[in-house]
Design a protein around this motif. Structure first.
Motif, mmCIF file in Angstrom:
data_model
loop_
_atom_site.group_PDB
_atom_site.id
_atom_site.type_symbol
_atom_site.label_atom_id
_atom_site.label_comp_id
_atom_site.label_asym_id
_atom_site.label_seq_id
_atom_site.Cartn_x
_atom_site.Cartn_y
_atom_site.Cartn_z
ATOM 1 N N ASP A 1 1.033 -1.219 0.114
ATOM 2 C CA ASP A 1 0.089 -0.037 -0.037
ATOM 3 C C ASP A 1 0.963 1.157 -0.143
ATOM 4 O O ASP A 1 0.716 2.203 -0.749
ATOM 5 N N GLN B 1 3.876 1.746 -1.101
ATOM 6 C CA GLN B 1 4.396 2.038 -2.510
ATOM 7 C C GLN B 1 3.206 2.487 -3.648
ATOM 8 O O GLN B 1 3.766 3.313 -4.418
ATOM 9 N N LYS B 2 2.101 1.824 -3.249
ATOM 10 C CA LYS B 2 1.037 2.181 -4.431
ATOM 11 C C LYS B 2 0.784 3.525 -4.171
ATOM 12 O O LYS B 2 0.558 4.387 -5.069
ATOM 13 N N PHE B 3 0.477 4.178 -2.751
ATOM 14 C CA PHE B 3 -0.069 5.508 -2.609
ATOM 15 C C PHE B 3 1.142 6.390 -2.408
ATOM 16 O O PHE B 3 0.809 7.526 -2.779
ATOM 17 N N ARG B 4 2.270 6.250 -2.006
ATOM 18 C CA ARG B 4 3.243 7.151 -1.931
ATOM 19 C C ARG B 4 4.465 6.934 -3.064
ATOM 20 O O ARG B 4 4.612 8.066 -3.563
#
Length: 144
Positions: free
Chosen positions: A68, A70-73
């Motif tokens: 998550d 890596q996906k969002f930041r």
């Protein structure tokens, strides 16, 4: 909306530990909650620690939330901390913690029994002032 007064500042000590790599997450969490925590609660209470908490972070949660993150930041330098447990002590006087750590019961009931469960060669420790701005869902004005 009326704002209430926040409690006085507490000095916060956070100790982040790694478990022994030969111990499973499940066994470590069970040991910490059922065996180690009761000893700790008595000792921190004896030394006037205002608040004591545990934050157990099993590898399965760290892995799931790393995805998550890596996906969002999307930033390479952002990663989930790899500690297995964070122990936090809040004190009104640093001598309360010093006294606890120098108590012979600390070695007997904490340090000695952690062997085999906690990696005693490494830990990360933080110290600072805890200031609360939202408490129980209410905005509070910190005391200065």
């Amino acid at each position: 909306m009326a704002e209430s007064q926040a409690p006085a500042k507490l000095l916060k000590f956070t100790v982040q530990h790694y478990k022994n790599p030969n111990v499973s997450d499940e066994a470590f969490m069970k040991w910490y909650q059922e065996e180690h925590r009761p000893r700790m609660v008595k000792l921190v209470h004896k030394h006037n620690v205002a608040r004591y908490s545990l934050f157990l972070t099993p590898s399965s949660l760290r892995s799931a939330f790393q995805e998550d993150l890596q996906k969002f930041r999307g930033k390479q330098g952002w990663k989930m901390a790899d500690f297995d447990v964070t122990t936090t002590y809040w004190v009104t006087d640093p001598d309360h913690l010093r006294n606890m750590l120098s108590d012979p019961e600390w070695d007997e009931q904490v340090q000695d029994v952690e062997e085999g469960w906690i990696d005693q060669d490494r830990a990360s420790i933080q110290v600072g002032w805890e200031t609360t701005y939202v408490d129980d869902g209410k905005i509070v004005e910190p005391k200065v």
